[in-house]
Design a protein around this motif. Structure first.
Motif, mmCIF file in Angstrom:
data_model
loop_
_atom_site.group_PDB
_atom_site.id
_atom_site.type_symbol
_atom_site.label_atom_id
_atom_site.label_comp_id
_atom_site.label_asym_id
_atom_site.label_seq_id
_atom_site.Cartn_x
_atom_site.Cartn_y
_atom_site.Cartn_z
ATOM 1 N N GLU A 73 0.793 -1.229 0.000
ATOM 2 C CA GLU A 73 0.000 0.000 0.000
ATOM 3 C C GLU A 73 0.825 1.278 0.000
ATOM 4 O O GLU A 73 0.424 2.279 -0.592
ATOM 5 N N GLN A 74 1.954 1.257 0.684
ATOM 6 C CA GLN A 74 2.755 2.475 0.806
ATOM 7 C C GLN A 74 3.982 2.490 -0.102
ATOM 8 O O GLN A 74 4.594 3.527 -0.287
ATOM 9 N N ARG A 76 6.774 1.316 0.627
ATOM 10 C CA ARG A 76 7.898 1.638 1.503
ATOM 11 C C ARG A 76 8.434 0.375 2.148
ATOM 12 O O ARG A 76 7.713 -0.606 2.308
#
Length: 144
Positions: A73-74, A76
């Motif tokens: 989702e990020q 990261r």
């Protein structure tokens, strides 16, 4: 304290291997939260199984669902509030493997898994089902 109970404790650079130790010298060899930071995993596991009747290995599970979600989702590097609380730049981990990866590693090398304990350290509980996704740490007892 292990030393007060008469247990021998050895500290060494595991990247140098366990060559100084004789075959079957120990009943158990324990490697805790280190496998993901070792350069030659195959040699170290082989050495552990050579010098000990059984080995206990614990490691973070990088397939933990919260880490997957963060990456997905990020976009990261994953991080959690539990065992995997490091940023990408200060993590001691150089390998990112899962419980399923370790089980396959053992299967491919005819290493016997006597016990597997999967934990969610954030919740402080044992995980019984879907361990590769729901546990952030694993403990294995293995032998040849």
């Amino acid at each position: 304290m292990g030393l007060q109970r008469g247990l021998d404790i050895v500290q060494a650079d595991l990247n140098s291997g366990l060559a100084p130790f004789a075959d079957g010298q120990f009943d158990y060899v324990v490697l805790s939260h280190t496998l993901q930071a070792v350069r030659d995993v195959e040699r170290l596991i082989g050495d552990m199984l050579r010098v000990g009747r059984k080995s206990i290995v614990s490691f973070p599970n990088f397939a933990y669902h919260k880490l997957r979600k963060m990456l997905n989702e990020q976009g990261r590097s994953p991080m959690s509030s539990g065992l995997l609380r490091h940023e990408w730049y200060n993590t001691p981990n150089i390998r990112f493997f899962s419980i399923a990866d370790f089980e396959e590693f053992c299967r491919d090398r005819q290493i016997q898994i006597h016990e597997r304990i999967a934990l969610d350290t954030e919740e402080g509980q044992v995980v019984a089902e879907d361990v590769n996704r729901l546990a952030d740490m694993a403990i294995f007892v293995i032998s040849r």
